[in-house]
Design a protein around this motif. Structure first.
Motif, short mmCIF file in Angstrom:
data_model
loop_
_atom_site.label_atom_id
_atom_site.label_comp_id
_atom_site.label_asym_id
_atom_site.label_seq_id
_atom_site.Cartn_x
_atom_site.Cartn_y
_atom_site.Cartn_z
N ILE A 23 3.31 0.05 0.16
CA ILE A 23 3.88 -1.27 0.90
C ILE A 23 3.28 -2.38 0.82
CG2 ILE A 23 2.29 -0.66 2.93
CD1 ILE A 23 4.65 -1.05 5.02
N ASN A 24 4.08 -3.38 0.71
CA ASN A 24 3.63 -4.56 0.31
C ASN A 24 2.94 -5.40 1.56
OD1 ASN A 24 5.70 -5.66 1.85
ND2 ASN A 24 5.97 -7.44 0.35
N TRP A 25 2.21 -6.88 1.39
CA TRP A 25 1.41 -7.06 2.22
C TRP A 25 2.24 -7.38 3.74
CZ3 TRP A 25 2.38 -11.77 4.92
CH2 TRP A 25 3.46 -12.59 4.26
N SER A 26 3.46 -7.76 3.51
CA SER A 26 4.19 -8.05 4.87
C SER A 26 4.90 -6.67 5.64
CB SER A 26 5.31 -9.00 4.25
OG SER A 26 6.23 -8.54 3.59
N GLY A 27 5.08 -5.59 4.58
CA GLY A 27 5.83 -4.54 5.23
C GLY A 27 7.31 -4.72 4.81
N GLY A 28 7.71 -5.73 3.94
CA GLY A 28 9.13 -5.85 3.97
C GLY A 28 9.58 -5.23 2.45
N SER A 29 8.63 -4.79 1.62
CA SER A 29 8.82 -3.98 0.61
C SER A 29 8.16 -2.53 0.69
CB SER A 29 8.35 -4.83 -0.67
OG SER A 29 8.98 -3.98 -1.76
N THR A 30 8.93 -1.62 0.29
CA THR A 30 8.30 -0.31 0.07
C THR A 30 8.76 0.39 -0.85
OG1 THR A 30 10.03 0.47 1.52
CG2 THR A 30 7.91 -0.29 2.86
N LEU A 31 7.87 1.37 -1.22
CA LEU A 31 8.39 2.30 -2.46
C LEU A 31 7.97 3.92 -2.14
CD1 LEU A 31 9.37 2.56 -5.35
CD2 LEU A 31 6.81 2.16 -6.11
N TYR A 32 8.87 4.95 -2.40
CA TYR A 32 8.58 6.10 -2.39
C TYR A 32 8.87 7.05 -3.40
CZ TYR A 32 9.07 4.83 2.71
OH TYR A 32 8.76 4.18 3.95
N THR A 33 7.98 8.15 -3.68
CA THR A 33 8.40 9.00 -4.73
C THR A 33 9.81 9.76 -4.29
OG1 THR A 33 7.26 10.60 -5.96
CG2 THR A 33 6.94 10.79 -3.63
N ASP A 34 10.41 10.19 -5.31
CA ASP A 34 11.66 10.91 -5.04
C ASP A 34 11.65 12.09 -3.96
OD1 ASP A 34 13.28 10.26 -8.37
OD2 ASP A 34 12.98 8.87 -6.55
N SER A 35 10.41 12.73 -4.01
CA SER A 35 10.58 14.06 -3.11
C SER A 35 10.06 13.86 -1.71
CB SER A 35 9.45 14.77 -3.61
OG SER A 35 8.01 14.05 -3.39
N VAL A 36 9.99 12.48 -1.37
CA VAL A 36 9.70 12.28 0.02
C VAL A 36 10.56 11.21 0.63
CG1 VAL A 36 7.12 12.65 -0.25
CG2 VAL A 36 7.94 10.26 -0.13
N LYS A 37 11.58 10.74 -0.33
CA LYS A 37 12.57 9.76 0.30
C LYS A 37 13.45 10.32 1.39
CE LYS A 37 12.94 6.92 -3.89
NZ LYS A 37 14.08 6.54 -4.93
N ALA A 72 -5.80 0.88 -1.60
CA ALA A 72 -5.45 -0.40 -1.69
C ALA A 72 -5.54 -1.04 -2.86
CB ALA A 72 -6.20 -1.08 -0.55
N ARG A 73 -4.83 -1.95 -3.61
CA ARG A 73 -4.91 -2.82 -4.49
C ARG A 73 -5.70 -3.96 -4.21
NH1 ARG A 73 -0.34 -4.24 -8.22
NH2 ARG A 73 -1.83 -3.67 -9.87
N ASP A 74 -6.42 -4.70 -5.24
CA ASP A 74 -6.76 -5.69 -4.78
C ASP A 74 -6.12 -6.71 -4.31
OD1 ASP A 74 -9.01 -5.46 -7.98
OD2 ASP A 74 -9.58 -5.37 -5.77
N ALA A 75 -6.56 -7.87 -3.74
CA ALA A 75 -5.76 -8.81 -2.76
C ALA A 75 -4.93 -9.70 -3.80
CB ALA A 75 -6.64 -9.58 -1.94
N ASN A 76 -5.12 -10.01 -5.18
CA ASN A 76 -4.30 -10.69 -5.68
C ASN A 76 -3.36 -9.95 -6.65
OD1 ASN A 76 -6.37 -9.40 -7.33
ND2 ASN A 76 -6.30 -10.87 -8.80
N LEU A 77 -3.21 -8.76 -6.12
CA LEU A 77 -2.39 -8.12 -6.95
C LEU A 77 -0.98 -7.50 -5.96
CD1 LEU A 77 -4.66 -5.62 -9.10
CD2 LEU A 77 -3.56 -7.86 -9.68
N VAL A 78 0.04 -8.33 -6.26
CA VAL A 78 0.95 -8.16 -5.10
C VAL A 78 2.15 -7.22 -5.62
CG1 VAL A 78 0.72 -10.68 -4.55
CG2 VAL A 78 2.47 -10.04 -6.23
N TYR A 79 2.26 -6.49 -6.66
CA TYR A 79 3.24 -5.76 -7.04
C TYR A 79 2.98 -4.22 -6.55
CZ TYR A 79 5.27 -9.55 -9.74
OH TYR A 79 5.76 -10.94 -10.00
N LEU A 80 3.99 -3.46 -6.24
CA LEU A 80 3.87 -2.15 -5.56
C LEU A 80 3.77 -1.28 -6.97
CD1 LEU A 80 6.58 -1.84 -2.81
CD2 LEU A 80 4.22 -2.47 -2.86
N ARG A 81 2.78 -0.57 -7.09
CA ARG A 81 2.62 0.47 -8.27
C ARG A 81 2.25 1.70 -7.91
NH1 ARG A 81 4.65 -3.11 -11.30
NH2 ARG A 81 3.22 -4.63 -12.33
#
Length: 126
Positions: free
Chosen positions: A51-65, A98-107
Motif C-alpha cells: 500500500i502506498n503512503w496515502s492508502g490510495g494505491s494497493t497491490l495484491y498477489t493473485d492468490s489473495v485478490k 516498509a520501504r525507505d521513505a523516498n521510494l514511492v512505488y509499490l514493489r
C-alpha cells in the motif's frame, strides 16, 4: 528508521477470517510504502500485498485478490491486513515491511524493503 511490530496471528479454521496489524514507529512512517509478506515452512518468503503512503494505491498477489484487504491509518501509525475466506495454503509467518521513505512505488520483491517486523504466525486448519 522505522520499527515494525506485528500482531493478530493465530489459529483459524478454513473459511474463517483474521486481521493482522502492524504498529510502526519512526518519523517517516507516513511516507513509507508498506507491505505484507509471508513465508510458509520450506518455502521462500513471498509478497502478499502493498500500500502506498496515502492508502490510495494497493497491490495484491493473485492468490489473495478478493480475499485480503490491506489498509493503513497514518494517524495511528498502523497497517492492517484483513484476511477473509482463509485457506490452509495461507498458513505462514506473516511479516510487515516498509520501504525507505523516498521510494514511492509499490514493489513485490523483498529486497525492495528495508525494514521488517519479527513476524506473526497464521495457521489455517482444514
Amino acid at each position: 528508521q522505522v520499527q515494525l511490530v506485528e500482531s493478530g496471528g493465530g489459529l483459524v479454521q478454513a473459511g474463517g477470517s483474521m486481521r493482522l496489524s502492524c504498529a510502526a514507529s519512526g518519523r517517516t512512517f507516513n511516507s513509507n510504502v508498506m507491505a505484507w509478506f509471508r513465508q510458509a515452512p520450506g518455502k521462500e518468503r513471498e509478497f502478499v500485498s502493498a500500500i502506498n503512503w496515502s492508502g490510495g494505491s494497493t497491490l495484491y498477489t493473485d492468490s489473495v485478490k478478493g480475499r485480503f484487504t490491506i489498509s493503513r491509518d497514518n494517524a495511528k501509525n498502523t497497517v492492517s491486513l484483513q484476511m477473509n475466506s482463509l485457506k490452509p495454503e495461507d498458513t505462514a509467518v506473516y511479516y510487515c515491511a516498509a520501504r525507505d521513505a523516498n521510494l514511492v512505488y509499490l514493489r513485490q520483491h523483498q529486497y525492495e524493503y528495508a525494514y521488517w517486523g519479527q513476524g506473526t504466525q497464521v495457521t489455517v486448519s482444514s
